[in-house]
Motif scaffolding. Structure first.
Motif, short mmCIF file in Angstrom:
data_model
loop_
_atom_site.label_atom_id
_atom_site.label_comp_id
_atom_site.label_asym_id
_atom_site.label_seq_id
_atom_site.Cartn_x
_atom_site.Cartn_y
_atom_site.Cartn_z
N PRO A 1 0.84 -1.20 0.00
CA PRO A 1 0.00 0.00 0.00
C PRO A 1 0.87 1.25 0.00
O PRO A 1 2.00 1.22 0.46
N ARG A 2 0.29 2.33 -0.51
CA ARG A 2 1.03 3.60 -0.56
C ARG A 2 0.91 4.36 0.74
O ARG A 2 1.76 5.21 1.04
N GLN A 3 -0.14 4.08 1.51
CA GLN A 3 -0.32 4.72 2.80
C GLN A 3 -1.11 3.79 3.71
O GLN A 3 -1.72 2.82 3.26
N GLY A 4 -1.07 4.08 4.99
CA GLY A 4 -1.77 3.24 5.95
C GLY A 4 -1.35 3.58 7.37
O GLY A 4 -0.63 4.56 7.62
N THR A 5 -1.81 2.77 8.30
CA THR A 5 -1.49 2.95 9.72
C THR A 5 -0.91 1.65 10.26
O THR A 5 -1.48 0.58 10.07
N ILE A 6 0.23 1.77 10.94
CA ILE A 6 0.91 0.60 11.52
C ILE A 6 0.65 0.62 13.02
O ILE A 6 0.95 1.62 13.69
N PRO A 7 0.09 -0.46 13.59
CA PRO A 7 -0.18 -0.48 15.03
C PRO A 7 1.12 -0.49 15.83
O PRO A 7 2.20 -0.76 15.30
N PRO A 8 1.03 -0.23 17.13
CA PRO A 8 2.24 -0.25 17.98
C PRO A 8 2.92 -1.63 17.92
O PRO A 8 2.25 -2.66 17.94
N HIS B 1 3.97 -4.16 12.05
CA HIS B 1 4.71 -3.99 10.80
C HIS B 1 3.73 -4.00 9.63
O HIS B 1 2.57 -4.44 9.77
N GLN B 2 4.21 -3.57 8.48
CA GLN B 2 3.44 -3.55 7.24
C GLN B 2 4.34 -3.99 6.11
O GLN B 2 5.41 -3.42 5.88
N ASP B 3 3.92 -5.03 5.36
CA ASP B 3 4.67 -5.47 4.19
C ASP B 3 4.35 -4.55 3.02
O ASP B 3 3.19 -4.29 2.72
N ILE B 4 5.40 -4.10 2.34
CA ILE B 4 5.26 -3.15 1.23
C ILE B 4 5.73 -3.83 -0.05
O ILE B 4 6.83 -4.41 -0.09
N GLU B 5 4.91 -3.78 -1.09
CA GLU B 5 5.31 -4.26 -2.42
C GLU B 5 5.69 -3.06 -3.28
O GLU B 5 4.89 -2.15 -3.47
N VAL B 6 6.92 -3.09 -3.77
CA VAL B 6 7.42 -2.02 -4.64
C VAL B 6 7.55 -2.60 -6.05
O VAL B 6 8.27 -3.57 -6.26
#
Length: 1267
Positions: free
Chosen positions: A534-541, A544-549
């Motif tokens: 995703p291009r934007q989002g919210t990561i909890p305390p 983590h967030q997996d990003i595909e480039v």
């Protein structure tokens, strides 16, 4: 008389060339030029400098069609003015275009008298409302004038003011002004707005529809006092120049003062505190934000930040010893956290904190705290009391003192303490009640509470995409981790990425008519090649967030980008990740270069296939460019699958359907584009012959199938005549006419009739037999078709028949009689059964018994079935004690037969011995991966290699031998194959490696003869065409005094003149006769001068060939142990060439003379060369370029040579300018000039003046002629 053309539209408007240059104008001037009168703009000629240099003036220098309508004809007139004193020829040419037409003879010379003009009319017919471009070329003896032609359809015009003045503004304060922008054009505008600091603009880019308006905000934020000027540049997608709005503003200090500029604190005891108070007074009309800083200037702050960052640097090199124990613990718990990476993140975060530190005042002894004062402006005492509040964050504030009495004119300082518990911005009002006053004194406090600096980090230091293919999306994954105790909202962005979406290969193959196949992708702005998901989002305390480039590159380059993370409410660029990649276009090859369709009936579709070969590790995208058909196009071609993707190390097919429209032979050029490599389209050829389909055979392939050899078998086909007259025919076979009986072999086919024809085949061989049947109509070969059969059985016959009976005649009883037969092979030997068809096996029989009695033995094949294939010699005999006898077993089997019997050896008075016999007869059979190796275009002095695979497809091991044809061993070059001899078991393979260096430029062909077993030799052909890097300059050669060059060029000139005289007789036109009448004679060069460029190119090739032949013995002397080294190979092109001559003639001292040369690549491949400009130092000569990389085939580059005589002494100047061609010969240009200095001499007799020239004789140099 009515015109055949549509009615002309109103006269289109002309735009001068100056208006289309890349510099900018004020908006008002831009709009004024848009609507200038036609006559005023036509009068604008070439700049004065160009007029002095050129013999011809072109007016206007550029043609621009505007306000045109679809399918309506518009015309403009271009004037060629001869400014010289003599008549001058000029050739006018324009490439063929469906939209632009030159209304006079194209590509011919026009004679323009001195001082007059020659009008040229250009007709424009648009088929849609869009922009068009073309060009007109005027070629004279000294120059090449290119006149651009443009047609502008719909355009966008944005209305901006000429100037925007901010007047006086406080320094370090933002002042904004809003503009209302209107698109007064008739096309939507994709705009870009840009300016310079301290100015900024929002929005910076976007789209504004035709007739729409929008608001643009320009901000002025000066950091220093004084006048500031800038410009607001407006660029649209029209391809025209940008417009600029002038920006001006003056920054002044705000009227803010301090109550004192020196603070002295009284005596203070140890471990106690003391304070004093000062005031900051804002006398301006703006809100002033202030900070107490440690350093006086921003430069000092930056120096301190650099010092602190340097102190953190060594931490990156410290090994993580402190993490060893923790790492072992985490590994036991299954954690895969990389502590080295964590340490790097920690250092990076600390450095970022240093950069973001505002460097506020901080000291161990002194502190500065904000104070609030209450002032009594009345005439009596003022008791005050603080009113407590719990609203919002009011409970977090404390005031001391909270109550008291202020004397008239007195001041009470209030100390404020703040203990924040909630993050975020706040604005709170606090009230102090005053006895006797109806209103309270109100204090407003604003601020923002920040949480501890949030941290984010990636799980990798870098995303490396490696090599990616142009237009093919590639995806990598990374993980963004939030170690903070609070959730964080993020946005991702890529540095230096564009906005216009990139084009993927999967979208490209959907449109074969897209011009980007041959012209490349046209982007109005930079392409957006990176996509994050995703291009934007919210990561909890602690989450983590997996990003595909995903990278879909439309640019051949190496990428070094940074993916930045912005945190909402905290800042931008709080984390970053480096991204690297290299975008390439795979090298795709198309086979064959020429696709043969043979004979084609008119307007009947035929399909063949091109092969697209991809030998690289990247996928490729290809597309067959559709045909541009005209009414007189002789051949139509198309493809049901014109575009596609070829995977790495694989092959794709392009089917091409062809329809011949006219009779005769045709060669149609086809362009196959490679996505991303528009500069090098693959050009292939379709060869076909148009025939009338009135006489034809059915079927065109006659298949006999499997038939016994030496026995007649028949097949029938039919000849049809759909014409209106009867036709005589004759039928012949090509290879083995004695094996076929054709009935009827000749005759007449009636009108609209048919004739059945029977072919009886009596094969004289076994195996696959193919032959060509030729059909003659009258005395002309009309068409050919194929005959195929597979012979079976045996090809051995006897002179006496066995059937229906074998008569032995009358014989005496008890006498042995053996009938005699004579086996006869076929008349032509085509194949061989191999040596294993008649094999002998020998072994010895030994009498092992000790008694002195002799043993008598006899042989008997036990099984009757298959026993006739074996023979035993001798069949009987006597063995003395201890004696041995050799017995031979012979197998004589028929083709494709297997026999197995048991031979019995009877011993009189002894045992019977059994010997098992097995035999099989088969062909020698093999296959070759290719019999013709097409090497394509290659360097003649480079070593190349190709491979062919020889496979044994039979059941018998065979020996083979491969050598270069004896007749070609004396030819130049190095051609070697390895290995040259060997044997291959059944089912085995042998890779034959061909190494070759052609040795001389031009086409080459070599034949290797392969001999397998007892079969006839077969040829493997190696052919191709070689080249060498070369250039040509439009200058003459000087070969005077060189007998070798003079003899060589004499032969070439004689041949060229004979050919030219024949062509002139055929092509002489009235225009050439006029030239003769006006006595316009070409300049005759001096003796020893070679001005013809084609003769020069031929001479260079012959010199290269001669040098290569002289080194042939050295080339082959290395064989067979090694190949020639690279130095020897490169020496083949290091030949001495004649010098080009550029004579500037006589130049007056203080003047500058210029010549423009054309350097052309006449070869087949791109060429690189370097001009050795160091040779010109101190000579007065100079050139405008020094190095050229990859000049394409048949492309030309201009080289300007200048001679400045100001600092040269009078006399001759002679210098040699080398041009070194990469992997090719060195070309030399002899530059000459004579400096002339005028001198005035007064004689001693009287005052008579005499003007003399020095030198007294002028030599007019040879100047380049345009051909």
């Amino acid at each position: 008389m009515a015109s055949a053309f549509p009615e002309k539209s109103s006269t289109p408007r002309l735009l001068s060339r100056e208006r289309l240059k890349s510099f900018s104008l004020l908006p008002s001037r831009f709009l004024k030029e848009k609507f200038l009168n036609v006559k005023k703009k036509v009068s604008n000629g070439l700049p004065s400098v160009l007029q002095k240099q050129s013999l011809f003036q072109v007016s206007p220098p550029e043609l621009v069609f505007e306000n045109f309508a679809t399918q309506e004809v518009s015309e403009m007139v271009l004037s060629l003015v001869n400014k010289d004193k003599f008549p001058r020829p000029v050739k006018v040419s324009m490439e063929r275009s469906p939209h632009f037409e030159l209304m006079c003879p194209n590509d011919v010379f026009h004679i323009v008298p001195p001082g007059t003009s020659s009008p040229l009319r250009i007709r424009f017919t648009p088929d849609e409302m869009k922009n068009y471009c073309h060009e007109l070329v005027c070629l004279t003896a000294r120059e090449r004038i290119v006149v651009p032609i443009r047609a502008i359809g719909a355009r966008a015009i944005l209305h901006f003011p000429d100037q925007l003045d901010f007047s006086e503004c406080p320094v370090k304060y933002s002042t904004q002004k809003t503009l209302l922008v209107h698109n007064i054009g008739n096309l939507a505008a994709d705009y870009q707005l840009s300016t310079q600091s301290p100015f900024s603009v929002v929005p910076a880019r976007g789209t504004l529809g035709a007739g729409d308006t929008m608001q643009v905000t320009v901000e002025f934020h000066p950091l220093t006092i004084g006048d500031h000027s800038g410009s607001l540049a407006v660029c649209c997608n029209t391809g025209e120049k940008s417009i600029q709005t002038n920006l001006h503003g003056e920054a002044v200090d705000a009227n803010i003062g301090l109550s004192t500029y020196s603070v002295k604190i009284g005596k203070t005891f140890i471990n106690t505190s003391n304070y004093t108070t000062m005031f900051i007074e804002n006398r301006s009309n703006i809100t002033a934000h202030f900070q107490w800083k440690t350093f006086p200037t921003e430069e000092d702050e930056n120096e301190e930040k650099r010092r602190q960052c340097c102190l953190l640097q060594p931490l990156k090199e410290v090994p993580p010893d402190n993490f060893i124990e923790e790492e072992d613990t985490e590994q036991e718990e299954g954690s895969s956290e990389d502590h080295t990476a964590l340490l790097s993140y920690m250092v990076q975060e600390e450095m970022e904190k240093v950069q973001e530190d505002p460097m506020l005042f901080s000291d161990d002894i002194f502190s500065i705290e904000p104070m609030v004062t209450l002032m009594n402006h009345g005439a009596i005492d003022a008791p005050f009391t603080y009113i407590h509040t719990t609203a919002n964050v009011g409970y977090c504030f404390k005031f001391a003192p909270e109550e008291g009495i202020i004397a008239p004119g007195g001041i009470q300082t209030i100390q404020i303490s703040f203990n924040a518990t909630v993050a975020g911005r706040f604005e709170e009002e606090f009230q102090f009640s005053v006895a006797g006053s109806p209103t309270s004194a109100i204090l407003t406090i604003k601020g923002r509470v920040s949480e501890p600096e949030p941290t984010l980090h990636f799980n990798v230091n870098e995303l490396d995409f490696g090599d990616i293919s142009f237009g093919f999306p590639s995806t990598k994954t990374c993980r963004l981790t939030n170690p903070s105790p609070v959730p964080l909202s993020f946005k991702l962005r890529m540095s230096d990425d564009g906005t216009q979406p990139a084009v993927s290969s999967f979208d490209q193959i959907r449109n074969d008519s897209d011009p980007s196949w041959t012209e490349g992708i046209h982007f109005y702005v930079e392409p957006r090649e990176f996509t994050m998901n995703p291009r934007q989002g919210t990561i909890p305390p602690q989450g983590h967030q997996d990003i595909e480039v995903t990278l879909c590159s439309n640019t051949v380059m190496e990428f070094y980008r940074t993916m930045l993370v912005d945190l909402e409410g905290f800042g931008s660029g709080v984390a970053s990740l480096s991204i690297t990649a290299r975008c390439l276009v795979p090298e795709l090859r198309v086979y064959p270069h020429m696709l043969l369709y043979d004979e084609c009936h008119l307007k009947v579709p035929y399909e063949r296939k091109f092969l697209v070969v991809n030998d690289t590790h990247l996928p490729g995208c290809y597309g067959l460019v559709p045909q541009k058909r005209m009414e007189d196009t002789p051949v139509f071609y198309s493809s049901p699958q014109p575009c596609g993707i070829v995977q790495p190390h694989s092959i794709a097919e392009i089917p091409v359907v062809l329809e011949v429209q006219t009779l005769g032979e045709h060669r149609s050029s086809v362009v196959i584009g490679v996505f991303g490599d528009e500069r090098n389209p693959r050009s292939v050829v379709l060869q076909s012959t148009g025939r009338l389909a009135d006489i034809y055979p059915v079927p065109r392939l006659i298949e006999f199938g499997r038939i016994p050899a030496l026995q007649p078998n028949s097949q029938t086909f039919t000849l049809f005549n759909e014409g209106l007259v009867p036709r005589d025919f004759r039928i012949e076979t090509v290879c083995k006419p004695h094996c076929y009986i054709i009935e009827p072999r000749e005759g007449v086919i009636p009108t609209r009739g048919k004739i059945p024809v029977t072919i009886t085949a009596t094969l004289d061989d076994t195996g696959l037999v193919a032959d060509t049947v030729q059909l003659f109509i009258g005395n002309s070969l009309w068409t050919t078709f194929m005959l195929v059969a597979v012979g079976t059985g045996t090809k051995i016959v006897t002179d006496k028949p066995f059937v229906p009976e074998l008569s032995l005649g009358c014989q005496f009883r008890y006498e042995h009689y053996s009938p005699k037969f004579k086996p006869q092979p076929p008349k032509e030997k085509r194949t061989s059964l191999g040596y294993s068809a008649f094999q002998m096996r020998r072994f010895k029989i030994r009498n092992g018994e000790e008694p002195a009695t002799a043993l008598r033995e006899s042989w008997d094949p036990a099984q009757p079935l298959g026993a006739e294939a074996f023979s035993i010699l001798p069949q009987s005999g006597v063995l003395q004690p201890g004696e041995r006898q050799q017995v031979s077993f012979t197998f004589s089997g028929h083709l494709n037969t297997t026999a197995s019997v048991t031979a019995l050896c009877h011993v009189e008075g002894g045992p019977t011995y059994e010997v098992g016999l097995t035999g099989e007869a088969s062909y020698l059979s093999y296959s070759l991966s290719q019999r013709e190796i097409n090497c394509g275009f290659q360097m003649f002095n480079n070593l190349h290699h190709s491979t062919v695979t020889l496979a044994n497809t039979g059941k018998i091991e065979f020996k083979w031998m491969l050598n270069l044809s004896i007749a070609e061993q004396h030819l130049p070059g190095v051609f070697v194959v390895n290995p040259t001899i060997g044997s291959i078991a059944p089912g085995g393979k042998q890779v034959l490696k061909f190494f070759y260096m052609p040795g001389v430029p031009g086409a080459f062909s070599r034949t290797f003869q392969l001999k397998v077993g007892g079969l006839d030799p077969e040829n493997i052909c190696l052919k191709g065409e070689t080249f060498f890097p070369m250039i040509s300059v439009n200058l003459p050669w000087n070969i005077e005094g060189n007998e070798k060059y003079e003899q060589l060029i004499k032969h070439l000139q004689q041949y060229s003149q004979r050919k030219k005289s024949v062509e002139q007789k055929k092509t002489q036109t009235p225009r050439t006769q006029i030239l003769k009448m006006e006595n316009v004679k070409p300049r005759v060069p001096d003796s020893g001068i070679v001005p013809n460029t084609q003769l020069q190119i031929k001479m260079v090739t012959m010199l290269i060939e001669e040098a290569a032949l002289e080194l042939q013995e050295m080339l082959i002397s290395h064989l067979p142990n090694s190949f020639p080294d690279k130095e020897l190979c490169q020496s083949l092109v290091k030949v001495e060439l004649p010098e080009y001559v550029l004579d500037m003639g006589t130049v007056r001292k203080g003047y500058t003379e210029r010549r423009t040369l054309m350097i052309t690549n006449p070869g087949r491949m791109p060429v690189s060369f370097q001009v050795d400009v160091s040779a010109l130092q101190g000579t007065g000569f100079r050139v405008n370029l020094d190095q050229i990389q990859s000049l394409p085939h048949r492309h030309t580059i201009m080289l300007e040579v200048c001679f400045e005589s100001a600092h040269r002494a009078r006399g001759d100047v002679d210098v040699l300018l080398p041009i070194e061609v990469a992997k090719g010969p060195t070309y030399n240009i002899r530059l000459r000039a004579t400096v002339l200095e005028l001198s005035l001499h007064l004689s001693g007799q009287g005052l008579e003046a005499r003007l003399e020239f020095s030198p007294p004789a002028l030599k007019m140099g040879w100047t380049p002629q345009w051909r």
